[in-house]
Design a protein around this motif. Structure first.
Motif, PDB file in Angstrom:
ATOM      1  N   SER A 152      22.005  23.935  11.708  1.00  0.00           N
ATOM      2  CA  SER A 152      21.217  24.916  10.973  1.00  0.00           C
ATOM      3  C   SER A 152      21.095  24.531   9.494  1.00  0.00           C
ATOM      4  O   SER A 152      20.016  24.625   8.901  1.00  0.00           O
ATOM      5  CB  SER A 152      21.884  26.285  11.126  1.00  0.00           C
ATOM      6  N   ASN A 153      22.201  24.079   8.903  1.00  0.00           N
ATOM      7  CA  ASN A 153      22.174  23.658   7.498  1.00  0.00           C
ATOM      8  C   ASN A 153      21.230  22.477   7.293  1.00  0.00           C
ATOM      9  O   ASN A 153      20.520  22.409   6.283  1.00  0.00           O
ATOM     10  CB  ASN A 153      23.579  23.285   7.007  1.00  0.00           C
ATOM     11  N   PHE A 154      21.216  21.543   8.244  1.00  0.00           N
ATOM     12  CA  PHE A 154      20.321  20.394   8.120  1.00  0.00           C
ATOM     13  C   PHE A 154      18.863  20.834   8.212  1.00  0.00           C
ATOM     14  O   PHE A 154      18.013  20.398   7.435  1.00  0.00           O
ATOM     15  CB  PHE A 154      20.623  19.321   9.173  1.00  0.00           C
ATOM     16  N   LYS A 155      18.564  21.722   9.161  1.00  0.00           N
ATOM     17  CA  LYS A 155      17.195  22.246   9.293  1.00  0.00           C
ATOM     18  C   LYS A 155      16.765  22.912   7.988  1.00  0.00           C
ATOM     19  O   LYS A 155      15.661  22.688   7.486  1.00  0.00           O
ATOM     20  CB  LYS A 155      17.109  23.235  10.444  1.00  0.00           C
ATOM     21  N   ASN A 156      17.656  23.710   7.397  1.00  0.00           N
ATOM     22  CA  ASN A 156      17.345  24.386   6.136  1.00  0.00           C
ATOM     23  C   ASN A 156      17.155  23.380   5.000  1.00  0.00           C
ATOM     24  O   ASN A 156      16.267  23.546   4.166  1.00  0.00           O
ATOM     25  CB  ASN A 156      18.438  25.401   5.778  1.00  0.00           C
ATOM     26  N   LEU A 157      17.985  22.347   4.990  1.00  0.00           N
ATOM     27  CA  LEU A 157      17.883  21.313   3.955  1.00  0.00           C
ATOM     28  C   LEU A 157      16.520  20.620   3.994  1.00  0.00           C
ATOM     29  O   LEU A 157      15.837  20.525   2.974  1.00  0.00           O
ATOM     30  CB  LEU A 157      19.001  20.282   4.136  1.00  0.00           C
ATOM     31  N   ILE A 158      16.112  20.142   5.171  1.00  0.00           N
ATOM     32  CA  ILE A 158      14.821  19.433   5.220  1.00  0.00           C
ATOM     33  C   ILE A 158      13.655  20.388   4.987  1.00  0.00           C
ATOM     34  O   ILE A 158      12.609  19.976   4.483  1.00  0.00           O
ATOM     35  CB  ILE A 158      14.624  18.577   6.501  1.00  0.00           C
ATOM     36  N   SER A 159      13.840  21.673   5.283  1.00  0.00           N
ATOM     37  CA  SER A 159      12.789  22.654   5.016  1.00  0.00           C
ATOM     38  C   SER A 159      12.559  22.816   3.514  1.00  0.00           C
ATOM     39  O   SER A 159      11.466  23.172   3.092  1.00  0.00           O
ATOM     40  CB  SER A 159      13.132  24.006   5.631  1.00  0.00           C
ATOM     41  N   GLN A 204       7.835  19.535   1.727  1.00  0.00           N
ATOM     42  CA  GLN A 204       6.955  20.657   1.443  1.00  0.00           C
ATOM     43  C   GLN A 204       6.262  21.198   2.695  1.00  0.00           C
ATOM     44  O   GLN A 204       6.147  22.407   2.879  1.00  0.00           O
ATOM     45  CB  GLN A 204       5.908  20.219   0.416  1.00  0.00           C
ATOM     46  N   SER A 205       5.824  20.304   3.585  1.00  0.00           N
ATOM     47  CA  SER A 205       5.114  20.718   4.813  1.00  0.00           C
ATOM     48  C   SER A 205       5.966  21.619   5.706  1.00  0.00           C
ATOM     49  O   SER A 205       5.437  22.299   6.574  1.00  0.00           O
ATOM     50  CB  SER A 205       4.702  19.495   5.631  1.00  0.00           C
ATOM     51  N   LEU A 206       7.292  21.590   5.540  1.00  0.00           N
ATOM     52  CA  LEU A 206       8.184  22.367   6.405  1.00  0.00           C
ATOM     53  C   LEU A 206       8.546  23.726   5.809  1.00  0.00           C
ATOM     54  O   LEU A 206       9.127  24.565   6.487  1.00  0.00           O
ATOM     55  CB  LEU A 206       9.480  21.590   6.677  1.00  0.00           C
ATOM     56  N   GLY A 207       8.210  23.933   4.544  1.00  0.00           N
ATOM     57  CA  GLY A 207       8.600  25.160   3.855  1.00  0.00           C
ATOM     58  C   GLY A 207       7.968  26.394   4.481  1.00  0.00           C
ATOM     59  O   GLY A 207       6.775  26.429   4.756  1.00  0.00           O
ATOM     60  N   VAL A 244       4.065  20.613  13.745  1.00  0.00           N
ATOM     61  CA  VAL A 244       3.694  20.495  12.336  1.00  0.00           C
ATOM     62  C   VAL A 244       3.149  19.091  12.084  1.00  0.00           C
ATOM     63  O   VAL A 244       3.592  18.129  12.710  1.00  0.00           O
ATOM     64  CB  VAL A 244       4.929  20.776  11.429  1.00  0.00           C
ATOM     65  N   GLU A 245       2.183  18.996  11.203  1.00  0.00           N
ATOM     66  CA  GLU A 245       1.642  17.688  10.826  1.00  0.00           C
ATOM     67  C   GLU A 245       2.421  17.163   9.633  1.00  0.00           C
ATOM     68  O   GLU A 245       2.385  17.759   8.562  1.00  0.00           O
ATOM     69  CB  GLU A 245       0.147  17.800  10.498  1.00  0.00           C
ATOM     70  N   LEU A 246       3.112  16.067   9.849  1.00  0.00           N
ATOM     71  CA  LEU A 246       3.870  15.431   8.780  1.00  0.00           C
ATOM     72  C   LEU A 246       3.234  14.085   8.442  1.00  0.00           C
ATOM     73  O   LEU A 246       2.492  13.527   9.244  1.00  0.00           O
ATOM     74  CB  LEU A 246       5.330  15.234   9.211  1.00  0.00           C
ATOM     75  N   SER A 247       3.581  13.570   7.263  1.00  0.00           N
ATOM     76  CA  SER A 247       3.079  12.260   6.842  1.00  0.00           C
ATOM     77  C   SER A 247       4.197  11.224   6.973  1.00  0.00           C
ATOM     78  O   SER A 247       5.356  11.571   7.204  1.00  0.00           O
ATOM     79  CB  SER A 247       2.635  12.335   5.381  1.00  0.00           C
ATOM     80  N   GLN A 248       3.831   9.951   6.780  1.00  0.00           N
ATOM     81  CA  GLN A 248       4.833   8.882   6.770  1.00  0.00           C
ATOM     82  C   GLN A 248       5.863   9.135   5.680  1.00  0.00           C
ATOM     83  O   GLN A 248       7.055   8.922   5.881  1.00  0.00           O
ATOM     84  CB  GLN A 248       4.137   7.542   6.505  1.00  0.00           C
ATOM     85  N   VAL A 249       5.401   9.586   4.528  1.00  0.00           N
ATOM     86  CA  VAL A 249       6.305   9.888   3.412  1.00  0.00           C
ATOM     87  C   VAL A 249       7.298  10.987   3.814  1.00  0.00           C
ATOM     88  O   VAL A 249       8.487  10.891   3.535  1.00  0.00           O
ATOM     89  CB  VAL A 249       5.494  10.302   2.151  1.00  0.00           C
ATOM     90  N   ASP A 250       6.778  12.017   4.507  1.00  0.00           N
ATOM     91  CA  ASP A 250       7.661  13.092   4.995  1.00  0.00           C
ATOM     92  C   ASP A 250       8.716  12.531   5.942  1.00  0.00           C
ATOM     93  O   ASP A 250       9.894  12.889   5.857  1.00  0.00           O
ATOM     94  CB  ASP A 250       6.860  14.171   5.742  1.00  0.00           C
ATOM     95  N   ALA A 251       8.296  11.659   6.851  1.00  0.00           N
ATOM     96  CA  ALA A 251       9.231  11.059   7.818  1.00  0.00           C
ATOM     97  C   ALA A 251      10.319  10.269   7.089  1.00  0.00           C
ATOM     98  O   ALA A 251      11.499  10.349   7.455  1.00  0.00           O
ATOM     99  CB  ALA A 251       8.490  10.170   8.813  1.00  0.00           C
ATOM    100  N   TRP A 261      14.312  10.963   7.048  1.00  0.00           N
ATOM    101  CA  TRP A 261      15.312   9.927   7.360  1.00  0.00           C
ATOM    102  C   TRP A 261      16.360   9.842   6.252  1.00  0.00           C
ATOM    103  O   TRP A 261      17.559   9.769   6.526  1.00  0.00           O
ATOM    104  CB  TRP A 261      14.650   8.570   7.584  1.00  0.00           C
ATOM    105  N   THR A 262      15.924   9.865   4.990  1.00  0.00           N
ATOM    106  CA  THR A 262      16.858   9.800   3.863  1.00  0.00           C
ATOM    107  C   THR A 262      17.841  10.964   3.921  1.00  0.00           C
ATOM    108  O   THR A 262      19.060  10.771   3.811  1.00  0.00           O
ATOM    109  CB  THR A 262      16.086   9.834   2.518  1.00  0.00           C
ATOM    110  N   GLU A 263      17.313  12.168   4.138  1.00  0.00           N
ATOM    111  CA  GLU A 263      18.167  13.358   4.206  1.00  0.00           C
ATOM    112  C   GLU A 263      19.045  13.335   5.459  1.00  0.00           C
ATOM    113  O   GLU A 263      20.216  13.709   5.421  1.00  0.00           O
ATOM    114  CB  GLU A 263      17.324  14.640   4.170  1.00  0.00           C
TER     115      GLU A 263
END
Length: 154
Positions: free
Chosen positions: A22-29, A33-36, A71-78, A82-84
């Motif tokens: 849950s914490n990880f999901k919240n972190l990437i959200s 920006q697309s996940l907010g 959700v539509e994500l970009s390469q940058v989002d991916a 990965w970094t997070e």
């Protein structure tokens, strides 16, 4: 049975795993920006009971724990995810990290975090294109462990 670490009981492992997930999901959200503000679907998974061991005790595991989002994500989002992913899970007990590059040219990303006892999180990202329905799926499983009650009886 010798001393057992508290994280080795099924109940405690589940609690920690679900909290981290849950914490990880919240972190990437917050980082992507697309996940907010999106409404993730959550599946609490199911508990499976293993066959009894030589002492008659049965370990339990939990499979199918998932967070999903169309959700539509970009390469940058991916790349951000990965970094997070590697930073977050690298600091937990699921610190064996892998990135599967083989399908990235198709816009499909897969990140895996696991440990030697079989706990695992996979994160699949499908970017929008003619082959993919854009989505982000995270799936987790907690490997077989004894319940607290089983360990106390021994």
């Amino acid at each position: 049975m010798s001393h057992i670490d508290k994280l080795d009981t099924f109940e405690v492992a589940c609690k920690h795993f679900l909290g981290d997930f849950s914490n990880f999901k919240n972190l990437i959200s917050t980082q992507v920006q697309s996940l907010g503000g999106l409404d993730w679907s959550f599946d609490k998974g199911s508990t499976k009971v293993c066959s009894a061991d030589e002492k008659g005790l049965k370990k339990r595991c939990k499979v199918g724990v998932a967070y999903r989002l169309q959700v539509e994500l970009s390469q940058v989002d991916a790349e951000t995810i990965w970094t997070e992913f590697s930073r977050f899970w690298g600091a937990t007990t699921l610190n064996q990290l892998e990135r599967v590059y083989s399908n990235e040219e198709l816009g499909r990303y897969r990140f895996i975090a696991n440990n030697s006892i079989g706990d695992e999180i996979t994160c699949d990202i499908y970017l929008p294109n003619e082959w993919n329905i854009p989505q982000l799926n995270m799936l987790g499983c907690i490997s077989a462990r004894y319940r607290k009650a089983d360990i106390q009886e021994v």
